[in-house]
Design a protein around this motif. Structure first.
Motif, short mmCIF file in Angstrom:
data_model
loop_
_atom_site.label_atom_id
_atom_site.label_comp_id
_atom_site.label_asym_id
_atom_site.label_seq_id
_atom_site.Cartn_x
_atom_site.Cartn_y
_atom_site.Cartn_z
N MET A 1 0.83 -1.21 0.00
CA MET A 1 0.00 0.00 0.00
C MET A 1 0.86 1.25 0.00
O MET A 1 0.58 2.21 -0.73
N ALA A 2 1.93 1.25 0.81
CA ALA A 2 2.82 2.42 0.87
C ALA A 2 3.53 2.61 -0.47
O ALA A 2 3.65 3.74 -0.98
N GLY A 3 4.04 1.50 -1.05
CA GLY A 3 4.72 1.59 -2.33
C GLY A 3 3.80 2.07 -3.44
O GLY A 3 4.20 2.88 -4.29
N SER A 4 2.55 1.60 -3.43
CA SER A 4 1.58 2.02 -4.44
C SER A 4 1.30 3.52 -4.33
O SER A 4 1.17 4.22 -5.34
N THR A 5 1.25 4.02 -3.10
CA THR A 5 1.04 5.47 -2.90
C THR A 5 2.20 6.27 -3.47
O THR A 5 2.00 7.31 -4.12
N LEU A 6 3.44 5.79 -3.26
CA LEU A 6 4.61 6.47 -3.81
C LEU A 6 4.60 6.44 -5.34
O LEU A 6 5.00 7.42 -5.99
N ILE A 7 4.14 5.34 -5.93
CA ILE A 7 4.06 5.25 -7.39
C ILE A 7 3.05 6.26 -7.93
O ILE A 7 3.33 6.98 -8.90
N LEU A 8 1.87 6.33 -7.32
CA LEU A 8 0.86 7.29 -7.76
C LEU A 8 1.37 8.73 -7.60
O LEU A 8 1.13 9.58 -8.46
N LEU A 9 2.08 8.98 -6.51
CA LEU A 9 2.67 10.31 -6.31
C LEU A 9 3.68 10.60 -7.41
O LEU A 9 3.71 11.72 -7.95
N GLY A 10 4.50 9.60 -7.75
CA GLY A 10 5.49 9.80 -8.81
C GLY A 10 4.85 10.14 -10.14
O GLY A 10 5.32 11.03 -10.87
N ILE A 11 3.78 9.43 -10.48
CA ILE A 11 3.08 9.72 -11.74
C ILE A 11 2.53 11.14 -11.72
O ILE A 11 2.63 11.88 -12.72
N ALA A 12 1.97 11.56 -10.60
CA ALA A 12 1.43 12.92 -10.48
C ALA A 12 2.53 13.97 -10.62
O ALA A 12 2.35 14.99 -11.30
N LEU A 13 3.68 13.72 -10.01
CA LEU A 13 4.78 14.70 -10.06
C LEU A 13 5.28 14.92 -11.49
O LEU A 13 5.62 16.05 -11.86
N THR A 14 5.32 13.86 -12.30
CA THR A 14 5.81 14.03 -13.68
C THR A 14 4.87 14.88 -14.52
O THR A 14 5.26 15.36 -15.59
N GLN A 15 3.63 15.07 -14.06
CA GLN A 15 2.66 15.84 -14.84
C GLN A 15 2.66 17.33 -14.49
O GLN A 15 1.96 18.12 -15.12
N ILE A 16 3.48 17.70 -13.50
CA ILE A 16 3.56 19.12 -13.12
C ILE A 16 4.40 19.85 -14.15
O ILE A 16 5.51 19.47 -14.48
N LYS A 17 3.83 20.92 -14.66
CA LYS A 17 4.54 21.74 -15.66
C LYS A 17 4.55 23.18 -15.18
O LYS A 17 3.51 23.77 -14.96
#
Length: 304
Positions: free
Chosen positions: A283-299
């Protein structure tokens, strides 16, 4: 002219792009359960031969119906190289490693691919690795490591460690295929490029099958045939064609980091279908993955 503008128009619709990404990652995540289960019926190379043989035949039928024909000569060698890297190398090594490594852990290791793809894209595609993209990749990688367990190399047999290293090598090979696709064949129709890379790739898998598993018994049942058809038609023919559409539409980091959803879905399906536990680290790792995907979309727009 309209055909040339289609990827650009698609890129303007984030909803469509992410819908495609979620669709293929869901299918790929579920397929990891089928890949592991298939080993009860046949050898790993045999399954890969049936899977990608089915996928290639499906795509070649579509190529024939649409009269796309054989690709121009200048594309043949790049398609052979992509087929070797993405289909032959990845799925012979992964299926072999599945005999020693758990399905969930295998999927997590293979999807270190976005890290390698992003690094290769900086060198060979000239794509900038911005601060937010770097943060997203780091977060995603930390998520993978958290799911795996930080003691991944401790207390494991040499066979398991060797299998894990083979899967990491597969991830590097897939990343190389992504770069080669963007450099050499991204202007081909996606059905055509997917069909012929898969055809060339399955030839290598078939040869490996003859050498490693020639003469071994195959147990054809309704269940094993379902595994072959689902993974061949949907997970291979459909998903890899859509994958090429996505890679022709968005930057390499955005395209590849979305695949970090695959191990998440793989572990979810393993929980639902195989009764494997969803632990706190998952669960913790999945949260970090979702956070990572969100961070790459910041422009951050440049100041005027």
């Amino acid at each position: 002219m309209d055909k040339l503008n289609q990827p650009k128009k698609l890129a303007q619709s984030k909803f469509i792009v992410w819908s495609l990404m979620i669709t293929i990652t869901l299918i790929w995540g579920y397929t990891w359960v089928l890949m592991k289960a298939s080993l009860d019926y046949m050898g790993p190379f045999t399954f890969s031969s049936f899977r990608f043989g089915t996928g290639a035949l499906t795509l070649l039928l579509i190529v024939w119906i649409t009269r796309l024909g054989f690709p121009p000569k200048r594309y043949v060698k790049p398609l052979m190289a992509i087929g070797f890297l993405q289909t032959t190398v990845v799925f012979t090594l992964v299926m072999f490693a599945l005999m020693f490594v758990e399905a969930g852990k295998s999927s997590v290791l293979l999807y270190s691919m976005p890290v390698w793809s992003s690094l290769f894209a900086v060198k060979w595609l000239g794509e900038p690795l911005t601060r937010w993209r770097t943060a997203g990749l780091v977060s995603g990688l930390l998520g993978l490591l958290t799911i795996l367990g930080w003691d991944i190399w401790l207390g494991q047999s040499l066979a398991v460690i060797a299998g894990e290293l083979l899967i990491i090598l597969s991830a590097v090979s897939w990343a190389g295929a992504n770069i080669l696709y963007r450099l050499k064949v991204s202007d081909l129709p996606k059905i055509q490029s997917s069909a012929f890379q898969m055809l060339f790739g399955v030839i290598g898998i078939f040869l490996a099958t003859l050498v490693m598993e020639g003469g071994q018994s195959i147990d054809f049942t309704a269940e094993s045939i379902y595994y072959i058809m689902f993974s061949g038609v949907l997970a291979s023919a459909l998903c890899f064609t859509v994958w090429y559409v996505i890679m022709s539409t968005v930057d390499m980091v955005t395209a590849t980091i979305s695949t970090l959803l695959v191990p998440m879905f793989g572990l979810l399906f393993s929980h639902l279908l195989l009764n494997e536990a969803l632990t706190a680290s998952i669960m913790a790792g999945s949260t970090l993955i979702l956070l990572g995907i969100a961070l790459t979309q910041i422009k951050i727009e440049p100041k005027a």
